[in-house]
Design a protein around this motif. Sequence first.
Motif, PDB file in Angstrom:
ATOM      1  N   ARG A  28       0.806  -1.227   0.000  1.00  0.00           N
ATOM      2  CA  ARG A  28       0.000   0.000   0.000  1.00  0.00           C
ATOM      3  C   ARG A  28       0.836   1.273   0.000  1.00  0.00           C
ATOM      4  O   ARG A  28       0.425   2.291  -0.538  1.00  0.00           O
ATOM      5  CB  ARG A  28      -0.937   0.021   1.207  1.00  0.00           C
ATOM      6  CG  ARG A  28      -2.203  -0.795   1.007  1.00  0.00           C
ATOM      7  CD  ARG A  28      -3.032  -0.837   2.249  1.00  0.00           C
ATOM      8  NE  ARG A  28      -2.322  -1.541   3.311  1.00  0.00           N
ATOM      9  CZ  ARG A  28      -2.876  -1.934   4.453  1.00  0.00           C
ATOM     10  NH1 ARG A  28      -4.143  -1.648   4.691  1.00  0.00           N
ATOM     11  NH2 ARG A  28      -2.192  -2.580   5.355  1.00  0.00           N
ATOM     12  N   THR A  31       4.906   3.110  -4.273  1.00  0.00           N
ATOM     13  CA  THR A  31       4.403   3.813  -5.457  1.00  0.00           C
ATOM     14  C   THR A  31       5.282   3.468  -6.653  1.00  0.00           C
ATOM     15  O   THR A  31       6.451   3.064  -6.490  1.00  0.00           O
ATOM     16  CB  THR A  31       4.412   5.336  -5.250  1.00  0.00           C
ATOM     17  OG1 THR A  31       5.777   5.794  -5.185  1.00  0.00           O
ATOM     18  CG2 THR A  31       3.669   5.733  -3.975  1.00  0.00           C
ATOM     19  N   LEU A  32       4.731   3.654  -7.835  1.00  0.00           N
ATOM     20  CA  LEU A  32       5.530   3.419  -9.036  1.00  0.00           C
ATOM     21  C   LEU A  32       6.691   4.410  -9.111  1.00  0.00           C
ATOM     22  O   LEU A  32       7.754   4.082  -9.644  1.00  0.00           O
ATOM     23  CB  LEU A  32       4.651   3.505 -10.287  1.00  0.00           C
ATOM     24  CG  LEU A  32       3.624   2.381 -10.452  1.00  0.00           C
ATOM     25  CD1 LEU A  32       2.841   2.571 -11.750  1.00  0.00           C
ATOM     26  CD2 LEU A  32       4.269   1.007 -10.423  1.00  0.00           C
ATOM     27  N   THR A  33       6.505   5.594  -8.558  1.00  0.00           N
ATOM     28  CA  THR A  33       7.595   6.574  -8.517  1.00  0.00           C
ATOM     29  C   THR A  33       8.746   6.051  -7.664  1.00  0.00           C
ATOM     30  O   THR A  33       9.918   6.165  -8.045  1.00  0.00           O
ATOM     31  CB  THR A  33       7.086   7.918  -7.956  1.00  0.00           C
ATOM     32  OG1 THR A  33       6.046   8.400  -8.795  1.00  0.00           O
ATOM     33  CG2 THR A  33       8.201   8.938  -7.889  1.00  0.00           C
ATOM     34  N   ARG A  43       9.685   7.042 -14.782  1.00  0.00           N
ATOM     35  CA  ARG A  43       8.342   6.560 -14.458  1.00  0.00           C
ATOM     36  C   ARG A  43       7.620   6.064 -15.704  1.00  0.00           C
ATOM     37  O   ARG A  43       6.877   5.085 -15.639  1.00  0.00           O
ATOM     38  CB  ARG A  43       7.532   7.679 -13.791  1.00  0.00           C
ATOM     39  CG  ARG A  43       7.903   7.898 -12.333  1.00  0.00           C
ATOM     40  CD  ARG A  43       7.054   8.975 -11.716  1.00  0.00           C
ATOM     41  NE  ARG A  43       7.280  10.256 -12.393  1.00  0.00           N
ATOM     42  CZ  ARG A  43       6.561  11.353 -12.173  1.00  0.00           C
ATOM     43  NH1 ARG A  43       5.565  11.314 -11.321  1.00  0.00           N
ATOM     44  NH2 ARG A  43       6.833  12.464 -12.803  1.00  0.00           N
ATOM     45  N   TYR A  47       5.329   2.825 -16.418  1.00  0.00           N
ATOM     46  CA  TYR A  47       3.918   2.965 -16.797  1.00  0.00           C
ATOM     47  C   TYR A  47       3.602   2.284 -18.122  1.00  0.00           C
ATOM     48  O   TYR A  47       2.479   1.813 -18.336  1.00  0.00           O
ATOM     49  CB  TYR A  47       3.523   4.438 -16.864  1.00  0.00           C
ATOM     50  CG  TYR A  47       3.267   5.065 -15.520  1.00  0.00           C
ATOM     51  CD1 TYR A  47       2.250   4.591 -14.685  1.00  0.00           C
ATOM     52  CD2 TYR A  47       4.038   6.130 -15.067  1.00  0.00           C
ATOM     53  CE1 TYR A  47       2.017   5.156 -13.440  1.00  0.00           C
ATOM     54  CE2 TYR A  47       3.807   6.708 -13.823  1.00  0.00           C
ATOM     55  CZ  TYR A  47       2.795   6.224 -13.020  1.00  0.00           C
ATOM     56  OH  TYR A  47       2.556   6.775 -11.799  1.00  0.00           O
ATOM     57  N   TRP A  50       3.549  -1.526 -16.735  1.00  0.00           N
ATOM     58  CA  TRP A  50       2.665  -1.837 -15.618  1.00  0.00           C
ATOM     59  C   TRP A  50       1.788  -0.624 -15.318  1.00  0.00           C
ATOM     60  O   TRP A  50       2.315   0.440 -14.972  1.00  0.00           O
ATOM     61  CB  TRP A  50       3.467  -2.206 -14.374  1.00  0.00           C
ATOM     62  CG  TRP A  50       4.244  -3.468 -14.512  1.00  0.00           C
ATOM     63  CD1 TRP A  50       3.781  -4.739 -14.361  1.00  0.00           C
ATOM     64  CD2 TRP A  50       5.649  -3.603 -14.811  1.00  0.00           C
ATOM     65  NE1 TRP A  50       4.795  -5.650 -14.550  1.00  0.00           N
ATOM     66  CE2 TRP A  50       5.961  -4.972 -14.825  1.00  0.00           C
ATOM     67  CE3 TRP A  50       6.669  -2.675 -15.058  1.00  0.00           C
ATOM     68  CZ2 TRP A  50       7.232  -5.448 -15.087  1.00  0.00           C
ATOM     69  CZ3 TRP A  50       7.942  -3.149 -15.318  1.00  0.00           C
ATOM     70  CH2 TRP A  50       8.212  -4.522 -15.332  1.00  0.00           C
ATOM     71  N   PRO A  51       0.480  -0.757 -15.395  1.00  0.00           N
ATOM     72  CA  PRO A  51      -0.393   0.408 -15.189  1.00  0.00           C
ATOM     73  C   PRO A  51      -0.511   0.852 -13.741  1.00  0.00           C
ATOM     74  O   PRO A  51      -0.869   1.992 -13.469  1.00  0.00           O
ATOM     75  CB  PRO A  51      -1.748  -0.074 -15.719  1.00  0.00           C
ATOM     76  CG  PRO A  51      -1.707  -1.557 -15.564  1.00  0.00           C
ATOM     77  CD  PRO A  51      -0.271  -1.946 -15.799  1.00  0.00           C
ATOM     78  N   ASP A  52      -0.227  -0.076 -12.801  1.00  0.00           N
ATOM     79  CA  ASP A  52      -0.362   0.287 -11.387  1.00  0.00           C
ATOM     80  C   ASP A  52       0.510  -0.631 -10.536  1.00  0.00           C
ATOM     81  O   ASP A  52       1.073  -1.620 -11.024  1.00  0.00           O
ATOM     82  CB  ASP A  52      -1.827   0.225 -10.940  1.00  0.00           C
ATOM     83  CG  ASP A  52      -2.474  -1.124 -11.257  1.00  0.00           C
ATOM     84  OD1 ASP A  52      -1.848  -2.164 -10.995  1.00  0.00           O
ATOM     85  OD2 ASP A  52      -3.602  -1.124 -11.787  1.00  0.00           O
ATOM     86  N   VAL A  53       0.602  -0.282  -9.267  1.00  0.00           N
ATOM     87  CA  VAL A  53       1.473  -1.028  -8.344  1.00  0.00           C
ATOM     88  C   VAL A  53       1.005  -2.465  -8.194  1.00  0.00           C
ATOM     89  O   VAL A  53       1.828  -3.390  -8.163  1.00  0.00           O
ATOM     90  CB  VAL A  53       1.527  -0.320  -6.969  1.00  0.00           C
ATOM     91  CG1 VAL A  53       2.179  -1.216  -5.921  1.00  0.00           C
ATOM     92  CG2 VAL A  53       2.293   0.987  -7.074  1.00  0.00           C
ATOM     93  N   ARG A  54      -0.295  -2.690  -8.118  1.00  0.00           N
ATOM     94  CA  ARG A  54      -0.780  -4.056  -7.892  1.00  0.00           C
ATOM     95  C   ARG A  54      -0.427  -4.990  -9.044  1.00  0.00           C
ATOM     96  O   ARG A  54      -0.093  -6.152  -8.828  1.00  0.00           O
ATOM     97  CB  ARG A  54      -2.289  -4.062  -7.643  1.00  0.00           C
ATOM     98  CG  ARG A  54      -2.601  -3.499  -6.267  1.00  0.00           C
ATOM     99  CD  ARG A  54      -3.985  -3.825  -5.807  1.00  0.00           C
ATOM    100  NE  ARG A  54      -4.116  -3.382  -4.427  1.00  0.00           N
ATOM    101  CZ  ARG A  54      -4.584  -4.132  -3.464  1.00  0.00           C
ATOM    102  NH1 ARG A  54      -4.963  -5.366  -3.706  1.00  0.00           N
ATOM    103  NH2 ARG A  54      -4.672  -3.670  -2.236  1.00  0.00           N
ATOM    104  N   THR A  55      -0.500  -4.469 -10.260  1.00  0.00           N
ATOM    105  CA  THR A  55      -0.110  -5.282 -11.414  1.00  0.00           C
ATOM    106  C   THR A  55       1.374  -5.621 -11.350  1.00  0.00           C
ATOM    107  O   THR A  55       1.782  -6.763 -11.587  1.00  0.00           O
ATOM    108  CB  THR A  55      -0.413  -4.537 -12.729  1.00  0.00           C
ATOM    109  OG1 THR A  55      -1.785  -4.165 -12.750  1.00  0.00           O
ATOM    110  CG2 THR A  55      -0.106  -5.404 -13.938  1.00  0.00           C
TER     111      THR A  55
END
Length: 199
Positions: A28, A31-33, A43, A47, A50-55
């Motif tokens: 949680r 972050t991708l950053t 970044r 991106y 991977w579109p988001d951290v969970r992926t």
Amino acid sequence: MKPIRHNRRDDETVLDAARECVLAVGVRRTTLTDVARRAGVSRMTIYRRWPDVRTLVGDVMTREWVTVALGAMPDSDDSRPRRHQLVNGLVAGLRAFRDHPLLRKILDVDPELLLPYLFDRRGASQDALLEFIEDALRQGHQDGSIRVDHPVRQARALLLVMQSFALSMQTMTADRDPELGDAAFHDELRHILERTLAP
């Protein structure tokens, strides 16, 4: 428009960085950053893949857990029945999986991340393990050491048993009683698997 090509080495660098971020602060708070900074990439590089951290974390889990589970499997030995090799490998894989720092961190901080893989859908790591187990079952059918049945159903049943031990065993163990410790439950799992697979 040309398809985007992904450099495997770059992907591994990002996956390594994501693993370290999760171990440090949990899913949680990653972050991708943060991952991009740790990986030394932009970044946008992340991106695009991977579109988001969970992926991204899903890919990390697949890589880590398939590696640790399959890495615990003994080398194929034609002089030993396939059932014994499979059972020994599954128990060793369970030990390695439960000791894995990424699993421990997720169970401690972000256990809800695992819920979709228990209630809604299979993940890539589960599919990879199923493929391995199915192949081992077919070999055991051929050498006569494993009860002949539908290999896909057998593999899925085995994985259900393994998942319960992997994720819920701590609710049944007692540190002060050696008869209820991890080692005793590993032996119990071995017994369950042997009896389930025996012809």
